[in-house]
Design a protein around this motif. Structure first.
Motif, short mmCIF file in Angstrom:
data_model
loop_
_atom_site.label_atom_id
_atom_site.label_comp_id
_atom_site.label_asym_id
_atom_site.label_seq_id
_atom_site.Cartn_x
_atom_site.Cartn_y
_atom_site.Cartn_z
N LEU A 69 0.83 -1.20 0.00
CA LEU A 69 0.00 0.00 0.00
C LEU A 69 0.87 1.25 0.00
O LEU A 69 0.59 2.23 -0.71
N THR A 70 1.94 1.24 0.78
CA THR A 70 2.86 2.38 0.80
C THR A 70 3.49 2.60 -0.57
O THR A 70 3.58 3.73 -1.05
N LEU A 71 3.89 1.52 -1.21
CA LEU A 71 4.49 1.64 -2.54
C LEU A 71 3.47 2.17 -3.55
O LEU A 71 3.79 3.06 -4.35
N ILE A 72 2.25 1.67 -3.49
CA ILE A 72 1.21 2.13 -4.42
C ILE A 72 0.90 3.61 -4.20
O ILE A 72 0.78 4.39 -5.14
N LEU A 73 0.79 4.02 -2.93
CA LEU A 73 0.50 5.43 -2.64
C LEU A 73 1.64 6.34 -3.07
O LEU A 73 1.43 7.46 -3.54
N PHE A 74 2.89 5.87 -2.91
CA PHE A 74 4.04 6.66 -3.34
C PHE A 74 4.02 6.85 -4.86
O PHE A 74 4.21 7.96 -5.35
N VAL A 75 3.77 5.78 -5.58
CA VAL A 75 3.71 5.88 -7.05
C VAL A 75 2.54 6.77 -7.47
O VAL A 75 2.67 7.59 -8.39
N ALA A 76 1.40 6.64 -6.80
CA ALA A 76 0.25 7.49 -7.12
C ALA A 76 0.56 8.96 -6.84
O ALA A 76 0.19 9.84 -7.63
N ALA A 77 1.26 9.24 -5.74
CA ALA A 77 1.62 10.62 -5.43
C ALA A 77 2.56 11.18 -6.49
O ALA A 77 2.44 12.34 -6.88
N LEU A 78 3.48 10.36 -6.97
CA LEU A 78 4.37 10.81 -8.04
C LEU A 78 3.57 11.10 -9.31
O LEU A 78 3.84 12.08 -10.02
N TYR A 79 2.61 10.26 -9.59
CA TYR A 79 1.81 10.43 -10.81
C TYR A 79 0.97 11.71 -10.75
O TYR A 79 0.91 12.47 -11.71
N PHE A 80 0.32 11.94 -9.61
CA PHE A 80 -0.60 13.07 -9.51
C PHE A 80 0.10 14.39 -9.25
O PHE A 80 -0.35 15.44 -9.72
N THR A 81 1.18 14.39 -8.48
CA THR A 81 1.87 15.65 -8.20
C THR A 81 3.01 15.91 -9.16
O THR A 81 3.46 17.04 -9.28
N GLY A 82 3.49 14.86 -9.81
CA GLY A 82 4.60 15.04 -10.74
C GLY A 82 5.90 15.24 -9.99
O GLY A 82 5.98 15.07 -8.78
N PHE A 83 6.90 15.63 -10.72
CA PHE A 83 8.21 15.83 -10.12
C PHE A 83 8.36 17.29 -9.70
O PHE A 83 9.16 18.05 -10.24
N THR A 84 7.58 17.66 -8.71
CA THR A 84 7.64 19.03 -8.19
C THR A 84 8.40 19.02 -6.88
O THR A 84 9.00 18.02 -6.49
N HIS A 85 8.34 20.13 -6.16
CA HIS A 85 9.03 20.21 -4.87
C HIS A 85 8.42 19.26 -3.84
O HIS A 85 9.04 18.92 -2.86
N LEU A 107 7.96 16.26 -4.30
CA LEU A 107 8.62 14.97 -4.47
C LEU A 107 9.51 14.65 -3.28
O LEU A 107 9.56 13.51 -2.81
N LEU A 108 10.21 15.66 -2.75
CA LEU A 108 11.08 15.43 -1.59
C LEU A 108 10.28 15.01 -0.37
O LEU A 108 10.69 14.12 0.39
N LEU A 109 9.14 15.60 -0.18
CA LEU A 109 8.27 15.22 0.94
C LEU A 109 7.78 13.79 0.77
O LEU A 109 7.83 12.99 1.72
N GLU A 110 7.32 13.45 -0.42
CA GLU A 110 6.84 12.10 -0.68
C GLU A 110 7.95 11.08 -0.53
O GLU A 110 7.75 10.00 0.04
N ALA A 111 9.14 11.42 -1.02
CA ALA A 111 10.28 10.51 -0.89
C ALA A 111 10.66 10.33 0.57
O ALA A 111 11.01 9.23 1.00
N GLY A 112 10.59 11.38 1.35
CA GLY A 112 10.89 11.28 2.78
C GLY A 112 9.92 10.35 3.50
O GLY A 112 10.33 9.52 4.31
#
Length: 88
Positions: free
Chosen positions: A22-38, A40-45
């Motif tokens: 679930l964590t992996l799916i949500l991380f990928v979904a966050a990357l998809y919806f927010t894109g590679f913006t600032h 991204l660092l929060l999501e990666a953290g």
């Protein structure tokens, strides 16, 4: 591959595996919806904190298994010593 599945099931219960995926799916979904913006660092953290907790859980389970194995060996040695001293 079945050995890896058995090993994962030994160290991670069903709930932990669900949280991992679930964590992996949500991380990928966050990357998809927010894109590679600032963001991204929060999501990666957040993702790295989750991975760290998973790794800590795995290491704790491995250490506990090793401890149980060593205690069983000690118990067997003590019983062998007691049976030898009882026979004399």
């Amino acid at each position: 591959m079945s050995g890896l599945k058995a090993k994962m099931r030994h160290y991670f219960d069903a709930g932990a595996l669900i949280v991992i995926f679930l964590t992996l799916i949500l991380f990928v979904a966050a990357l998809y919806f927010t894109g590679f913006t600032h963001d991204l660092l929060l999501e990666a953290g957040v993702f790295l904190v989750s991975v760290k907790l998973i790794v800590m859980s795995y290491k704790n389970n491995v250490a506990a298994d090793n401890l149980h194995r060593e205690l069983a060996e000690i118990r067997a040695l003590i019983q062998a010593i007691q049976s030898k001293s009882g026979a004399n």
